[in-house]
Structures are given as C-alpha cells and as structure tokens.
Design a protein around this motif. Structure first.
Motif, PDB file in Angstrom:
ATOM      1  N   GLU A 118     -38.443 -63.670  13.029  1.00 51.99           N
ATOM      2  CA  GLU A 118     -38.380 -64.019  14.288  1.00 51.99           C
ATOM      3  C   GLU A 118     -39.699 -63.698  15.116  1.00 51.99           C
ATOM      4  O   GLU A 118     -40.326 -62.683  14.886  1.00 51.99           O
ATOM      5  CB  GLU A 118     -37.299 -63.272  15.180  1.00 51.99           C
ATOM      6  CG  GLU A 118     -37.130 -63.889  16.553  1.00 51.99           C
ATOM      7  CD  GLU A 118     -35.404 -63.300  16.910  1.00 51.99           C
ATOM      8  OE1 GLU A 118     -35.177 -63.512  18.139  1.00 51.99           O
ATOM      9  OE2 GLU A 118     -34.892 -62.421  16.289  1.00 51.99           O
TER      10      GLU A 118
ATOM     11  N   GLN B  66     -36.697 -62.687  25.529  1.00 54.20           N
ATOM     12  CA  GLN B  66     -36.491 -62.047  24.314  1.00 54.20           C
ATOM     13  C   GLN B  66     -36.806 -60.689  24.717  1.00 54.20           C
ATOM     14  O   GLN B  66     -37.993 -60.423  24.996  1.00 54.20           O
ATOM     15  CB  GLN B  66     -36.865 -62.389  22.965  1.00 54.20           C
ATOM     16  CG  GLN B  66     -35.848 -63.838  22.652  1.00 54.20           C
ATOM     17  CD  GLN B  66     -36.289 -64.578  21.376  1.00 54.20           C
ATOM     18  OE1 GLN B  66     -37.389 -64.200  21.084  1.00 54.20           O
ATOM     19  NE2 GLN B  66     -35.509 -65.120  20.984  1.00 54.20           N
TER      20      GLN B  66
ATOM     21  N   THR C  97     -35.530 -54.215  22.148  1.00 54.91           N
ATOM     22  CA  THR C  97     -34.241 -54.191  21.680  1.00 54.91           C
ATOM     23  C   THR C  97     -33.867 -54.716  20.597  1.00 54.91           C
ATOM     24  O   THR C  97     -33.229 -54.368  19.684  1.00 54.91           O
ATOM     25  CB  THR C  97     -33.390 -55.048  22.616  1.00 54.91           C
ATOM     26  OG1 THR C  97     -33.383 -54.551  24.124  1.00 54.91           O
ATOM     27  CG2 THR C  97     -31.788 -55.349  22.594  1.00 54.91           C
ATOM     28  N   ALA C  98     -34.674 -55.659  20.065  1.00 51.26           N
ATOM     29  CA  ALA C  98     -34.714 -56.235  18.688  1.00 51.26           C
ATOM     30  C   ALA C  98     -35.018 -55.485  17.842  1.00 51.26           C
ATOM     31  O   ALA C  98     -34.453 -55.518  16.612  1.00 51.26           O
ATOM     32  CB  ALA C  98     -35.255 -57.611  18.653  1.00 51.26           C
TER      33      ALA C  98
ATOM     34  N   GLN D 110     -32.511 -52.769  16.891  1.00 50.69           N
ATOM     35  CA  GLN D 110     -31.457 -53.315  16.091  1.00 50.69           C
ATOM     36  C   GLN D 110     -31.816 -53.508  14.455  1.00 50.69           C
ATOM     37  O   GLN D 110     -30.888 -53.124  13.716  1.00 50.69           O
ATOM     38  CB  GLN D 110     -30.919 -54.639  16.659  1.00 50.69           C
ATOM     39  CG  GLN D 110     -29.885 -54.332  17.960  1.00 50.69           C
ATOM     40  CD  GLN D 110     -29.831 -55.700  18.788  1.00 50.69           C
ATOM     41  OE1 GLN D 110     -30.185 -56.891  18.289  1.00 50.69           O
ATOM     42  NE2 GLN D 110     -29.121 -55.978  19.988  1.00 50.69           N
ATOM     43  N   SER D 111     -32.970 -54.059  14.375  1.00 49.97           N
ATOM     44  CA  SER D 111     -33.383 -54.307  13.200  1.00 49.97           C
ATOM     45  C   SER D 111     -33.614 -53.235  12.330  1.00 49.97           C
ATOM     46  O   SER D 111     -33.584 -53.080  11.108  1.00 49.97           O
ATOM     47  CB  SER D 111     -34.657 -55.225  13.021  1.00 49.97           C
ATOM     48  OG  SER D 111     -34.336 -56.524  13.862  1.00 49.97           O
TER      49      SER D 111
END
Length: 45
Positions: free
Chosen positions: A3, A11, A15-16, A19-20
């Motif tokens: 991504e 986005q 946050t991403a 999570q990842s």
C-alpha cells in the motif's frame, strides 16, 4: 502490492503501521521520495 501512502488522500500512515506491525517484534524500515514529475522520465517505457 504494498500500500502506498501519500499526502493526497486521507489515509493515516500511523494507524496503518500500528495495524500492520502489531505482530512483529522488530521492523526494518526503508523510506524514499519520488517526485511525481519524475514519472516523465519513464513515459516512453
């Protein structure tokens, strides 16, 4: 395909990443910058 995050959308990179990376004990990071105008160099390909 990974991504891609840029400053043109809503986005949230932080946050991403949370999570990842939640399941990893360590992480190696490589960053880079590519000016979008640079794609002109590859338009003939």
């Amino acid at each position: 395909m990974p991504e891609i995050f840029d400053n043109l959308d809503d986005q949230q990179l932080g946050t991403a990443l949370k999570q990842s990376l939640a399941g990893f004990a360590t992480v190696d990071v490589a960053t880079g910058y590519f000016d979008m105008r640079g794609w002109d160099s590859f338009k003939d390909l």
